[in-house]
Design a protein around this motif. Structure first.
Motif, short mmCIF file in Angstrom:
data_model
loop_
_atom_site.label_atom_id
_atom_site.label_comp_id
_atom_site.label_asym_id
_atom_site.label_seq_id
_atom_site.Cartn_x
_atom_site.Cartn_y
_atom_site.Cartn_z
N THR A 498 0.69 -1.34 0.11
CA THR A 498 0.08 0.01 0.03
C THR A 498 0.49 1.40 0.17
O THR A 498 0.37 2.33 -0.25
CB THR A 498 -0.93 0.02 0.95
N ALA A 499 2.00 1.03 0.20
CA ALA A 499 2.96 2.44 0.33
C ALA A 499 3.13 3.13 -1.08
O ALA A 499 2.95 2.43 -2.06
CB ALA A 499 4.39 2.14 0.80
N LEU A 500 2.92 4.27 -1.18
CA LEU A 500 3.19 5.22 -2.42
C LEU A 500 4.24 4.81 -3.20
O LEU A 500 4.01 4.57 -4.56
CB LEU A 500 2.92 6.60 -2.20
N CYS A 501 5.47 4.75 -2.87
CA CYS A 501 6.69 4.70 -3.60
C CYS A 501 7.36 3.38 -3.32
O CYS A 501 7.29 2.79 -2.17
CB CYS A 501 7.48 5.94 -3.41
N GLY A 502 8.54 2.94 -4.18
CA GLY A 502 9.59 2.21 -3.95
C GLY A 502 10.03 2.09 -2.84
O GLY A 502 10.04 0.93 -2.17
N LEU A 503 10.29 3.41 -2.25
CA LEU A 503 11.36 3.23 -0.73
C LEU A 503 10.51 2.84 0.47
O LEU A 503 10.56 1.95 1.21
CB LEU A 503 11.71 4.69 -0.59
N GLY A 504 8.99 3.01 0.20
CA GLY A 504 7.85 2.67 1.44
C GLY A 504 7.56 1.35 1.22
O GLY A 504 7.58 0.48 2.35
N GLN A 505 7.57 0.71 -0.20
CA GLN A 505 7.18 -0.65 -0.49
C GLN A 505 8.34 -1.36 0.20
O GLN A 505 7.93 -2.81 0.53
CB GLN A 505 6.70 -0.43 -1.88
N THR A 506 9.59 -1.09 0.04
CA THR A 506 10.60 -2.02 0.28
C THR A 506 11.01 -1.73 1.74
O THR A 506 12.22 -2.73 2.30
CB THR A 506 11.83 -1.77 -0.59
N ALA A 507 10.76 -0.86 2.60
CA ALA A 507 11.18 -0.49 3.86
C ALA A 507 10.91 -1.75 4.64
O ALA A 507 11.96 -2.00 5.62
CB ALA A 507 10.39 0.90 4.46
N PRO A 508 10.17 -2.58 4.59
CA PRO A 508 9.89 -3.82 5.52
C PRO A 508 10.85 -4.94 5.38
O PRO A 508 10.83 -5.98 6.00
CB PRO A 508 8.45 -4.32 5.59
N ASN A 509 11.66 -4.77 4.17
CA ASN A 509 12.29 -6.02 3.83
C ASN A 509 13.40 -6.40 4.91
O ASN A 509 13.33 -7.68 4.93
CB ASN A 509 13.22 -5.69 2.41
#
Length: 596
Positions: A498-509
């Motif tokens: 659900t995060a807007l950008c790639g940085l948010g989408q990969t932050a939980p990795n």
């Protein structure tokens, strides 16, 4: 005309400068003048050689003798023995850690032997502030070939055929990206270089900018010709003053001899470059946030589509690649797509530059072919783990990447294999961890970084990472709850989708990968109130064993006065007073104090 009989190449990259290379250079100038050799020996400041652990580095030609960890007090001997008497100073040669063999040539050192240095070929071997040295090494041949022999569409086709993928994180096919921008409607188009290198421990782009800036300029000019752009921007963080200085010099030199500007090489192609200094916001590594920053707006991402290739800088079609991606372009055009495609794996072509940091003997930069194993990078190029510690994990891909355990050391390093394993190539940060590293604490560290760097625009990233960080902090403080692991997994998956950008989408990795491979450490923190690595201070207890001789040294160094006991009798630690600083363990000559 002066006759130069020897050249002293001195590493003046940021790493060696911080280790004292400027003092070494001043000492060389002084000693050469004393011996009357200042007219016969030329000192050249180069960029980073990559072998940062061994800096400051000096190569003396024509012999090509490679000296390591040179300090200003060593210079008099180098001038007297090597440059005046013609003898090698053996004590300053690199010594292989296993064979203890002293090696005079960098080509024979394992650190370099296992590499394929194409993007880094000139770094450490030319003067980055002299365009003639770049040209002497074949520089701008790719641009010349593109302008004289190829149509713009042919250049795009060659990049597509090479299989080059973006080196900035996502690994999107470069040629396809160029084609989208070329085919987008409009006469005004832009080329942008993302040199906003913000990953902790990453310094690949910085080293190319400092050591071979013309390679970037040439790659961007070829891209401009291919997509129909006459203007480009290099977005580089202001914390890279040396890189910015050398890039400015390189742009000016290219303009002066007609390799930038109007009617380049009488081809009718016009192309100009500008530098935009960023303020260091990690989110500006994301394409749309970077574009907003160049435009003078707050660096925040926007929803896509439209993608930058259609509507980018000031609403015009824009192609964005990072430094390393552009650095591959000149050699692809010069040597051909088939040559480049012969390196690497079926879906990951060419080489990749990695920054080796953490618990590894040979910190520095390594350029390796795609498909090489993690074990080869860490144990052969990197020299293994220091202090005879055991390898535990490697974090690859920066704060958006993942942590891989020991049983994945033979994993081939390519885009698809890493994604499947729960990590990613990223820009090339590679952090090695040993047995003393707590994986829960590592996940907390990287999540703390991405959370603090969140632009705050979207709720999943702004609030979700904050809540996850609170849970991780509780766990490392010994206050974990039985449902925390399931909650972390649920939140991580929601943020990724659900995060807007790639940085948010990969932050939980980092959290997801450590839960995947090191779940037992989370369980030990929560259920047993124990940190298996002995790294989380709030979960530690210091105890004095019955091997204590009663020497009293621990008692003397304890800043909290938590240790009591009589001379020649076993001492005790008052755990209510102990601040867990470790001073007693460091001082005890009998190793009688243990962490539990």
């Amino acid at each position: 005309m002066e006759r130069i009989r020897a050249h002293v190449l001195l590493c003046a990259g940021t790493g060696c400068v911080s280790s004292g290379s400027k003092k070494v250079e001043a000492a060389f100038q002084q000693e050469l003048a004393k011996k009357g050799l200042d007219k016969e020996v030329k000192i050249i400041e180069t960029g980073c050689h990559g072998f940062c652990e061994m800096g400051p580095l000096v190569i003396i030609y024509p012999e090509g003798t490679f000296y390591v960890r040179v300090q200003e007090e060593d210079v008099a001997e180098l001038v007297e023995t090597h440059l005046f008497k013609g003898r090698i100073v053996e004590r300053l040669l690199y010594k292989e850690p296993i064979s203890h063999e002293k090696i005079p040539s960098y080509n024979d050192i394992v650190f370099y032997k296992k590499q394929m240095r194409y993007v880094l070929a000139n770094c450490g071997h030319i003067d980055p502030e002299d365009i003639n040295e770049y040209i002497a090494e074949g520089g701008y041949e790719g641009l010349g070939k593109a302008l004289s022999e190829l149509k713009p569409a042919d250049v795009v086709a060659e990049i597509k055929k090479s299989g080059l993928r973006g080196r900035g994180g996502g690994g999107f096919p470069t040629g396809m990206k160029w084609e989208f921008t070329r085919n987008a409607p409009g006469t005004k188009k832009y080329v942008v270089c993302n040199a906003d290198e913000g990953d902790p421990g990453a310094f690949m782009d910085r080293s190319v900018l400092e050591g071979d800036p013309h390679r970037l300029i040439e790659g961007m000019a070829v891209c401009g010709y291919a997509i129909g752009a006459d203007e480009g921007y290099v977005y580089v963080r202001a914390e890279y003053p040396l890189a910015i200085k050398r890039l400015r010099i390189a742009i000016k030199q290219a303009e002066e001899i007609g390799l930038l500007g109007d009617n380049i090489l009488s081809s009718g192609f016009n192309f100009r470059l500008k530098i935009k200094e960023g303020a260091g916001a990690f989110v500006c590594g994301e394409e749309t946030a970077l574009i907003a920053s160049i435009e003078g707006k707050r660096g925040m991402p926007r929803p896509r589509p439209p993608f930058p290739a259609v509507s980018g800088l000031w609403g015009k079609p824009t192609n964005i690649n990072n430094v390393e991606t552009f650095g591959n372009v000149p050699q692809i055009i010069t040597k051909g797509a088939d040559w480049y495609a012969s390196i690497g794996t079926e879906r990951s072509k060419g080489t990749k530059v990695f920054a080796l940091t953490g618990r590894i003997n040979n910190t520095g930069l390594a350029e390796v072919p795609m498909g090489i194993s993690m074990r080869e990078i860490i144990y052969e190029i990197g020299g293994g783990i220091p202090n005879e510690k055991k390898f535990k994990a490697v974090q690859i891909g920066g704060p958006s990447g993942g942590c891989l355990p020991e049983n994945m050391l033979d994993l081939p390093v390519d885009y698809d294999s890493l994604i499947k394993a729960g990590a990613m190539m990223g820009s090339g940060g590679l952090v090695v961890m040993d047995e003393t590293t707590c994986m829960v604490d590592v996940a907390k560290f990287f999540l703390n970084f991405t959370q603090s760097e969140s632009c705050g625009k979207c709720t999943p990233c702004r609030e979700g990472t904050k809540r996850m960080l609170e849970i991780l902090t509780r766990i490392t403080d010994g206050l974990g709850r039985p449902g925390d692991i399931a909650l972390l997994e649920s939140m991580a998956k929601n943020i990724k989708t659900t995060a807007l950008c790639g940085l948010g989408q990969t932050a939980p990795n980092p959290v997801l990968s450590t839960l995947r491979y090191f779940r037992d450490e989370y369980e030990a923190h929560i259920h047993d109130q124990r940190c298996p690595a002995g790294a989380c201070t709030n979960l530690l207890q210091y105890n004095i064993t019955d091997t204590c001789k009663g020497c009293g040294l621990c008692k003397k160094v304890c800043p909290a006065e938590a240790i009591s006991g009589e001379v020649k009798a076993q001492h005790e630690i008052d755990l209510s007073k102990c601040i867990k600083c470790g001073a007693c363990i460091a001082k005890c000559p009998f190793k009688s104090i243990v962490k539990a």
